[in-house]
Every structure is written in C-alpha cells, then in structure tokens.
Design a protein around this motif. Structure first.
Motif, PDB file in Angstrom:
ATOM      1  N   ASN A 103      74.067  41.409  20.804  1.00 13.16           N
ATOM      2  CA  ASN A 103      74.343  40.161  21.290  1.00 13.16           C
ATOM      3  C   ASN A 103      75.942  39.965  21.273  1.00 13.16           C
ATOM      4  N   ASN A 232      66.426  42.844  21.303  1.00 14.49           N
ATOM      5  CA  ASN A 232      65.956  41.575  20.356  1.00 14.49           C
ATOM      6  C   ASN A 232      64.601  41.589  20.132  1.00 14.49           C
ATOM      7  N   ASP A 242      70.299  28.791  14.851  1.00 16.24           N
ATOM      8  CA  ASP A 242      70.049  28.253  16.006  1.00 16.24           C
ATOM      9  C   ASP A 242      71.313  27.516  16.809  1.00 16.24           C
ATOM     10  N   ALA A 245      73.026  30.600  18.243  1.00 13.88           N
ATOM     11  CA  ALA A 245      72.309  31.318  19.312  1.00 13.88           C
ATOM     12  C   ALA A 245      72.763  30.502  20.791  1.00 13.88           C
ATOM     13  N   ALA A 246      72.837  29.110  20.524  1.00  8.31           N
ATOM     14  CA  ALA A 246      73.437  28.377  21.668  1.00  8.31           C
ATOM     15  C   ALA A 246      74.445  28.960  22.381  1.00  8.31           C
ATOM     16  N   CYS A 248      75.568  32.213  22.399  1.00  9.15           N
ATOM     17  CA  CYS A 248      75.255  33.561  22.669  1.00  9.15           C
ATOM     18  C   CYS A 248      74.980  33.951  24.051  1.00  9.15           C
ATOM     19  N   ASP A 251      69.408  34.272  24.384  1.00  9.77           N
ATOM     20  CA  ASP A 251      68.757  33.382  23.115  1.00  9.77           C
ATOM     21  C   ASP A 251      67.414  33.730  23.426  1.00  9.77           C
ATOM     22  N   SER A 252      66.906  34.214  22.317  1.00 12.99           N
ATOM     23  CA  SER A 252      65.330  34.957  22.323  1.00 12.99           C
ATOM     24  C   SER A 252      64.162  33.941  22.125  1.00 12.99           C
ATOM     25  N   GLU A 253      64.647  32.523  21.793  1.00 10.46           N
ATOM     26  CA  GLU A 253      63.431  31.761  21.538  1.00 10.46           C
ATOM     27  C   GLU A 253      62.627  31.134  23.012  1.00 10.46           C
ATOM     28  N   THR A 263      68.937  26.422  25.824  1.00 13.70           N
ATOM     29  CA  THR A 263      70.547  26.261  26.173  1.00 13.70           C
ATOM     30  C   THR A 263      70.475  27.352  27.316  1.00 13.70           C
ATOM     31  N   HIS A 264      69.803  28.296  27.547  1.00  9.93           N
ATOM     32  CA  HIS A 264      69.932  29.389  28.299  1.00  9.93           C
ATOM     33  C   HIS A 264      68.448  29.503  29.343  1.00  9.93           C
TER      34      HIS A 264
END
Length: 276
Positions: A103, A232, A242, A245-246, A248, A251-253, A263-264
C-alpha cells in the motif's frame, strides 16, 4: 478547465456543508448572543488546524514511517522529482514503512506533503507500476485532497458535537438526555459524512486520471491496483488503521454499509476506468 466535474461536485457539497455549519453557528448565536461569534470562528480554525496536524502525525506514526534513504533508492527519488516538476508542485518528503500489506498513501499539503511507500509495495510492483502509484499520490497533494477531507470531517464533527450538546442542554441534563444527545450527535455526523465521503470517492477517480495523464497510460496503475488488491486479500492483519486506510491508495474494507461510508470507490471500477 481541469476537473470540471470535481469542481462542480465540490461546489455542491461545499454549499451543503456551509449550510450545516451556518445552521449550527446561527443556533449558537441565538442561544448565547453575538458576543460568542469570535469564539465560534477561532474555535473552528483551531479545531480544523488540530485535526490536520494531529491526523498527519498520527498517520505517519501508526505505520512507523521512516525517511526513504536517497542513497538506497535514488531511482524512486528521481521519479518523484520528475513527476513533481511535471505536476508543478514541490517534491514532497518520501518515507517508507512496513505496513503488512502492499500500500501507499500521501498526507499533507502543497509545499508540506509526505508520500509514504510500503516496503511490501516496492517488493511486488514493477517500476512503471510504482510510478503510477506515486503519480496518484502526488495528484492527491496537488489537488489538496487531504486538506479538503480534513475540513469536511471537521465540519461533520462540529455538527455532531453541537447537536449532541444541543439535545442535552434542551433536556433535563439527566442520563437519558446524555444517551439521546450522543445518538443524535452520531447520526448527525454520519449524515454530513455521507456528502464528504462521496467527494472522497470521486477524488480517487480524479487522482487515477491524473496519474494516467502524467505516466502516459492507465495500464501501469491498473496492474498495480490488481497486485495491491491481491496482496491485501492474502493478508489478515496490517498496521493500517481505519483513519490511515482513508489516505491509502487501496482500502480493503467491504460490505453494504461500508460501501455507503467508503472513502474509495470499488477497485474494479477504478481499473476499468483506467483501461478505458
């Protein structure tokens, strides 16, 4: 005009956020009088400034970011210098970190930006793919994305806090009022964040498009995103929290509720756009 779509979206969302803020400020003025206006204005500036400074520091600290040695990675430094010059921005600080998964992210603003490249990312990407990722992160700095998101998140937090205490003060100040105020504040903040995050997702598309423009093709970044996603998916735990991650590139969520507050945009759609 560059990024007309983004500017129109920013105008729309900015108007909504200003309306939220103006409503809260208006209520404060009605309750406490015009003498509170300087406190509201200064308090807002201090709150946003703190959010920006603390967020930048926390993101770098959370992944244990260290300076990327120029003597060990001269090619990456030259790459960033060339891309920065092409984009018309100062070369940001370069840092590296072991994130547990491939990442990268950018934080800060023009003239004070930082790009953090994961060690795992450098291990799995080819040179042109890494160039696409770095161009994406530099685009975030040029487009002032971090500053814009901090401002939006700060307004959402201010609205949430104001609604929470408004409900508490309007009641009898008992335990039930505190619970009701907390719930009302959380819901209000989430509603404002829906607009902020919609802009965040669009900004990812814009940064992808900028990277494609300055690299000369969308294919390297598309391949990089595929490798990042694959890397990931094989990792169960990372050092990326978290909030970081916003920032990066990936974001894998996942999940229905998460998609609303993501966010992505979906990485598959980003890859499709890059290849089209």
């Amino acid at each position: 005009m560059r990024h007309t779509g983004l500017k129109l979206r920013m105008l729309f969302v900015g108007t909504i956020l200003f309306a939220f803020y103006a409503a809260i400020a208006g209520v404060a003025l009605a309750m406490f009088g015009t003498g509170i206006w300087p406190i509201v204005a200064v308090g807002t500036l201090l709150f946003v400034g703190f959010q920006y400074k603390f967020g930048k520091w926390a993101a770098l600290r959370s992944v244990g970011a260290e300076d990327l040695p120029e003597e060990q990675y001269p090619e990456i430094h030259r790459m960033v210098e060339r891309l920065s010059d092409d984009m018309g921005i100062e070369k940001p600080k370069l840092k590296m970190a072991r994130m547990g998964a491939p990442n990268a992210f950018a934080t800060g603003r023009r003239g004070a930006g930082v790009v953090v490249v994961g060690v795992e990312l450098m291990q799995v990407l080819d040179r042109d793919e890494l160039e696409g990722v770095i161009a994406h992160e530099l685009a975030h700095i040029r487009n002032r994305d971090v500053v814009t998101m901090v401002l939006g998140q700060s307004i959402a937090a201010i609205v949430g806090i104001a609604v929470q205490w408004g409900v508490i003060l309007a009641g009898d100040n008992d335990f039930a009022d505190f619970i009701l105020g907390w719930i009302a504040g959380m819901v209000s903040q989430m509603l404002v964040m829906i607009f902020v995050l919609a802009i965040s997702r669009y900004r990812e598309y814009v940064a992808d498009a900028d990277a494609r423009e300055h690299v000369g093709s969308g294919e390297p970044l598309a391949r990089a995103l595929e490798k990042i996603q694959s890397g990931n998916e094989r990792v169960e735990d990372t050092r990326i929290d978290d909030s970081t991650a916003a920032l990066c590139i990936f974001d894998s969520e996942k999940g229905l509720l998460r998609s609303l507050f993501a966010t992505h945009p979906p990485v598959e759609k980003r890859i499709e756009r890059l290849r089209n």
